[in-house]
Write a protein that holds these residues in place. Structure first.
Motif, mmCIF file in Angstrom:
data_model
loop_
_atom_site.group_PDB
_atom_site.id
_atom_site.type_symbol
_atom_site.label_atom_id
_atom_site.label_comp_id
_atom_site.label_asym_id
_atom_site.label_seq_id
_atom_site.Cartn_x
_atom_site.Cartn_y
_atom_site.Cartn_z
ATOM 1 N N LYS A 96 21.352 71.933 0.606
ATOM 2 C CA LYS A 96 20.078 72.628 0.453
ATOM 3 C C LYS A 96 19.052 71.781 -0.287
ATOM 4 C CE LYS A 96 21.160 76.618 2.292
ATOM 5 N NZ LYS A 96 22.065 76.064 3.273
ATOM 6 N N SER A 97 19.530 70.733 -0.999
ATOM 7 C CA SER A 97 18.582 69.989 -1.829
ATOM 8 C C SER A 97 17.736 69.020 -1.015
ATOM 9 C CB SER A 97 19.339 69.202 -2.892
ATOM 10 O OG SER A 97 20.112 68.208 -2.261
ATOM 11 N N ARG A 98 18.075 68.866 0.241
ATOM 12 C CA ARG A 98 17.245 67.973 1.040
ATOM 13 C C ARG A 98 15.907 68.635 1.273
ATOM 14 N NH1 ARG A 98 19.866 66.423 6.353
ATOM 15 N NH2 ARG A 98 21.633 65.920 5.052
ATOM 16 N N HIS A 99 14.865 67.876 1.111
ATOM 17 C CA HIS A 99 13.563 68.505 1.050
ATOM 18 C C HIS A 99 12.903 68.694 2.395
ATOM 19 C CE1 HIS A 99 13.904 67.783 -3.187
ATOM 20 N NE2 HIS A 99 14.222 66.546 -2.932
ATOM 21 N N ALA A 100 13.416 68.078 3.407
ATOM 22 C CA ALA A 100 12.741 68.179 4.698
ATOM 23 C C ALA A 100 13.720 68.700 5.730
ATOM 24 C CB ALA A 100 12.211 66.816 5.116
ATOM 25 N N LEU A 101 13.144 69.196 6.801
ATOM 26 C CA LEU A 101 13.952 69.670 7.910
ATOM 27 C C LEU A 101 14.419 68.456 8.706
ATOM 28 C CD1 LEU A 101 14.480 72.494 9.217
ATOM 29 C CD2 LEU A 101 12.760 71.869 10.855
ATOM 30 N N VAL A 102 15.701 68.351 8.970
ATOM 31 C CA VAL A 102 16.233 67.181 9.670
ATOM 32 C C VAL A 102 16.821 67.640 10.986
ATOM 33 C CG1 VAL A 102 17.805 65.245 9.501
ATOM 34 C CG2 VAL A 102 16.840 66.212 7.449
ATOM 35 N N GLN A 179 19.589 58.144 6.274
ATOM 36 C CA GLN A 179 18.702 57.660 5.207
ATOM 37 C C GLN A 179 18.105 58.841 4.504
ATOM 38 O OE1 GLN A 179 15.692 55.066 6.347
ATOM 39 N NE2 GLN A 179 17.048 53.431 7.014
ATOM 40 N N ASP A 180 18.584 59.112 3.335
ATOM 41 C CA ASP A 180 18.082 60.288 2.652
ATOM 42 C C ASP A 180 16.903 60.014 1.743
ATOM 43 O OD1 ASP A 180 21.059 62.337 2.314
ATOM 44 O OD2 ASP A 180 19.341 62.427 3.658
ATOM 45 N N THR A 181 16.628 58.762 1.513
ATOM 46 C CA THR A 181 15.471 58.471 0.660
ATOM 47 C C THR A 181 14.168 58.850 1.341
ATOM 48 O OG1 THR A 181 15.523 56.267 1.569
ATOM 49 C CG2 THR A 181 16.518 56.601 -0.595
ATOM 50 N N VAL A 182 14.250 58.968 2.658
ATOM 51 C CA VAL A 182 13.038 59.305 3.413
ATOM 52 C C VAL A 182 12.501 60.662 2.969
ATOM 53 C CG1 VAL A 182 12.212 59.861 5.694
ATOM 54 C CG2 VAL A 182 13.708 57.917 5.380
#
Lengths: 208, 644
Positions: A96-102, A179-182
């Motif tokens: 859930k901590s990922r900030h964008a929809l992937v 790549q999660d830094t994106v």
């Protein structure tokens, strides 16, 4: 005649898996000017480009419940540019901590006979719309601000009416998987637009 | 009088005289009363002699005068308000008497009060008891206290002013943290993250960076300052902390070294090596950040180069060892690119002495490499076009057409980026090397061989991968006559292309020997051409001429050339054969009647056949006078030309 049911295989775009990271928001017409000014200052220093695109969404009903969706888009103000076909997969249910929809994304350029080809393949056009707006970039980040127009007569792109009084803002990056830094970069950029527009990840399933 | 306090009574006579003037110190000056004669004159002026009726009637005069007096009195009585002074001669006397009376009465009253004390007494005016009572010491103390209070107020005010002035000066000199931060912000990118201020010194904003380094630095407040001691001149309230791997300074060293003994080392150049001389206005943080950014740039470039070195396939593979890339552009030549990173202040670092050889080839290489690096960053930014339709990914516009237009592999490869950084550097190194070697060959030939002189005119404006030089072979003193050998050499990356004056195009490889051989053969051909031109000038006829003679010994370099010229009257002829290796051989043909050792035979009937040319005799060319071949030839021809 009804197209025979097809088994849907997982869609890959060759050897490279590209994922689309997406953040969306909206802004009213009154605030559009200030948003464009802000973006002009934040993004790469190029003349702001406007575009008019016509997008058609095609469906293929499969055996399973969920139909297969393909989006065909072409430019109305640059008729010589090739058509663009896009497949967008289901949004990844990651942490859930990922900030964008992937979501998985396959992009293909196509010639001008794409519409007929898809119809021959058995796809059925679900809906279409016209999008008019501006496109900015910052490095690999793409910011698109546009307004959706409803097409009143099918096939006639001249006769359109705006769908609402607001504009859709989309922040997207195409990157290979993993790549999660994106998403951090995207969130930092979105922070800078904060009081004008709030960009969030909006799960399309929750809207239905 | 006896019981009460003493009262002082002052008596002053009434003022009879008018005060004319009161001086500034209080003295009064009185109007002097009129003397008798003055008074008489004043009165006489009042008499109106014109009005007097005459001396008719004395009695009547007396009466008239009395009447006049009475009339006048009446008139005056009526007009007393208007004109007072000429009323009555005794008026002033009366006034004086009256005032004297007043004064006497007052005196009488005062005396009676003093004497009798029945109804009135004299009472002194009450005064401040302290005036006469307080001693002067206390007065002094009182004054001192009040002065002290006033002084204290003034001092407090002055102190405040002083303090604010000093603070202003301090601020201007010290440049507090916020103004420094503002200055920093005008030159570097800063952002605030929670309670820290971070900055970015990477090249990410210049384009897509290939080196995944964050490049963040932190701004901290420099608080270890001792306010009591004097603030040092270079004190700065702001300090930056850079990541540990960017500390120190770095530069890229490119060196071209020989492995074969024919040429010397082309030398070494250092790219991006900055001598950080701090100018007076720059702050220490600026220098630090610039140095760190330089280190990052060098690392980035080196990473790109090593990536390419591994990926590119070439005939001789490149070797990448730690921080050095070694490749061989030509066999026998070694190009090494290394990243030199010195951290901190290591004194024992073997600083290569900066004896930059005054070789212009290397400066050109350095300049070219600098331009290459900068262009590399520029190209990632500017040449991208927005995609239409807008949902398409970023990328080359033509590549997007590749699918719909069904390009084949050849077309696609031609669209893609052609060369990497390393390839460009290698090409440049090759060209520089080839150029310097060509120059060296030509110069060595020019210094070794004197007879035909070789001149090289290098063009000033050259390309990165191409240079050109014009080579002229001439004889000294005969430049206008013998200018048939002119060569235009174009030095490329791997080959030299020669265009001859007569139109031939010859391609030479990078071997030095080829060029040398070619030039030698051209020099020998020049001699023969010179004879041809000379013959024209001298009036001799060219009987035969051949650039490449098929007779005689075979030359190892090129071919021998030969020419035969005959004098204008046909009596003598000179034959010359010149080869690059075999040298020149000159034979002269004499008429028959001049040869002594001819057999007399009966074949010749007529005497006229004796004037034909007979046998050849070789000329001892080395013993001939003359400083070069053409001069000698001219002398020979002149000797053989008969005087008219």
């Amino acid at each position: 005649m009804e197209a025979p049911p097809v088994a849907v295989m997982p869609v890959t775009g060759g050897s490279i898996h590209m994922m689309e990271y997406l953040l969306q928001g909206s802004v009213l017409d009154q605030a559009l000017e200030s948003l464009l000014h802000r973006l002009r200052g934040l993004c790469d220093n190029m003349e702001p480009e406007s575009f008019v695109d016509h997008e058609m969404v095609f469906l293929l009903k499969g055996q399973q419940g969920s139909p297969f969706i393909l989006r065909a888009r072409h430019s109305l103000d640059r008729p010589a540019a090739p058509w663009h076909l896009r497949y967008l997969g289901q949004p990844e249910v990651g942490d859930k901590s990922r900030h964008a929809l992937v979501r998985n994304c396959v992009d293909v350029s196509a010639s001008h006979s794409l519409h007929d080809f898809l119809l021959e393949m058995g796809f059925r056009m679900d809906h279409e719309f016209v999008a008019k707006g501006h496109i900015f970039r910052k490095g690999a980040l793409k910011v698109v601000v546009f307004k959706l127009f409803r097409i009143l007569l099918p096939g006639n792109t001249e006769n359109t009416e705006p769908l609402s009084l607001s504009n859709l803002v989309e922040l997207s990056v195409l990157a290979p998987a993993g790549q999660d830094t994106v998403s951090d970069d995207m969130r930092n950029f979105a922070e800078q637009l904060k009081p004008l527009v709030h960009l969030d990840k909006i799960d399309p399933k929750r809207l239905m | 009088m006896s019981g009460g306090p003493a009262v002082q009574i002052s008596i002053e006579s009434a003022c009879e005289k008018q005060v004319q003037e009161v001086a500034l110190d209080g003295t009064e000056t009185y109007v002097q009363p009129l003397s008798m004669s003055q008074n008489l004159a004043k009165l006489a002026q009042r008499i109106d002699f014109g009005q007097g009726s005459g001396s008719e009637d004395e009695g009547g005069e007396g009466e008239a005068r009395g009447q006049e007096w009475g009339k006048q009195e009446q008139e005056e009585d009526e007009a007393t308000v208007k004109f007072q002074p000429s009323l009555w001669p005794w008026d002033s006397v009366r006034n004086n008497l009256r005032s004297a009376l007043t004064e006497m009465c007052v005196l009488y009253d005062v005396l009676s009060v003093v004497k009798e004390k029945k109804y009135m007494t004299l009472d002194p005016v009450s005064q401040d008891s302290t005036v006469g009572k307080t001693p002067p010491v206390l007065q002094l103390l009182g004054k001192k206290k009040s002065l002290a209070t006033a002084a204290q107020l003034l001092l407090k005010g002055a102190e405040k002013l002083n303090k604010s002035v000093a603070e202003n000066q301090e601020n201007r000199r010290q440049r507090d943290f916020n103004s420094e931060l503002l200055r920093l912000r005008s030159q570097w990118k800063l952002r605030k993250v929670s309670d820290k201020i971070l900055g970015d010194l990477s090249y990410r904003s210049a384009g897509r960076s290939l080196f995944p380094h964050q490049g963040t630095f932190e701004v901290i407040k420099n608080t270890d300052i001792d306010l009591d001691k004097k603030i040092p001149e270079d004190y700065c309230p702001l300090d930056v902390q850079i990541p540990s791997d960017l500390e120190g300074s770095a530069y890229i060293k490119v060196s071209i070294q020989k492995q074969a003994p024919d040429i010397g080392d082309l030398g070494t150049i250092n790219l991006f090596r900055r001598q950080l001389k701090p100018k007076s206005g720059t702050q220490p943080w600026h220098l630090k950040l610039e140095a760190a950014q330089n280190v990052l740039l060098c690392k980035e470039i080196f990473a790109q180069l090593s990536r390419e070195a591994v990926q590119i396939k070439s005939q001789i593979p490149h070797i990448v060892v730690k921080n050095q890339i070694i490749s061989q552009p030509f066999p026998g030549l070694q190009l090494s690119i290394s990243l030199c990173h010195s951290t901190g202040d290591k004194k024992n670092q073997k600083s290569t002495p900066d004896k930059n050889k005054p070789d212009d080839h290397l400066y050109v290489l350095e300049h070219n490499l600098h331009q290459l690096m900068r262009e590399f960053h520029k190209q990632t930014l500017s040449s991208v076009v927005m995609p239409h339709p807008a949902s398409a990914p970023f990328g080359n516009k033509r590549m997007r057409l590749a699918g719909p237009m069904a390009y084949d592999k050849a077309e696609i490869t031609s669209l893609q980026q052609s060369e990497g950084l390393l390839e460009k550097i290698i090409k440049q190194a090759k060209h520089i090397f080839l150029r310097s070697r060509t120059a060296r060959t030509i110069d060595s030939l020019a210094s070794r061989i004197e007879d035909p002189q070789i001149q090289a005119h290098w063009s000033n404006i050259n390309d990165v991968y191409e240079s050109s030089v014009k080579v002229l072979i001439t004889s000294q003193g005969y430049e206008q006559i013998c200018k048939s050998i002119q060569l235009q050499l174009t030095i490329g990356v791997e080959q030299i292309r020669v265009v001859h004056r007569d139109g031939r195009v010859i391609t030479l490889s990078h071997q030095e020997q080829e060029l040398q051989d070619f030039l030698l053969s051209q020099m020998s051909q020049h001699q023969v051409h010179a004879v041809q031109q000379l013959a024209k000038v001298m009036g001799w006829h060219v009987l035969s001429f051949s650039n490449h003679v098929g007779l005689g010994s075979v030359e190892s370099i090129g071919n021998a050339s030969a020419i035969t010229v005959a004098s204008s009257n046909g009596e003598y002829s000179v034959s010359v054969r010149n080869g690059p290796e075999s040298g020149c051989k000159v034979m002269v043909q004499f008429p028959r009647n001049q040869c002594k050792d001819l057999l007399k035979s009966d074949v010749i009937q007529d005497n006229k056949w004796n004037y034909l040319r007979g046998p050849h005799k070789e000329v001892h060319w080395s013993k001939m006078e003359g400083r070069n071949f053409v001069y000698k030839m001219e002398l020979l021809m002149a000797a053989l030309t008969p005087c008219p």
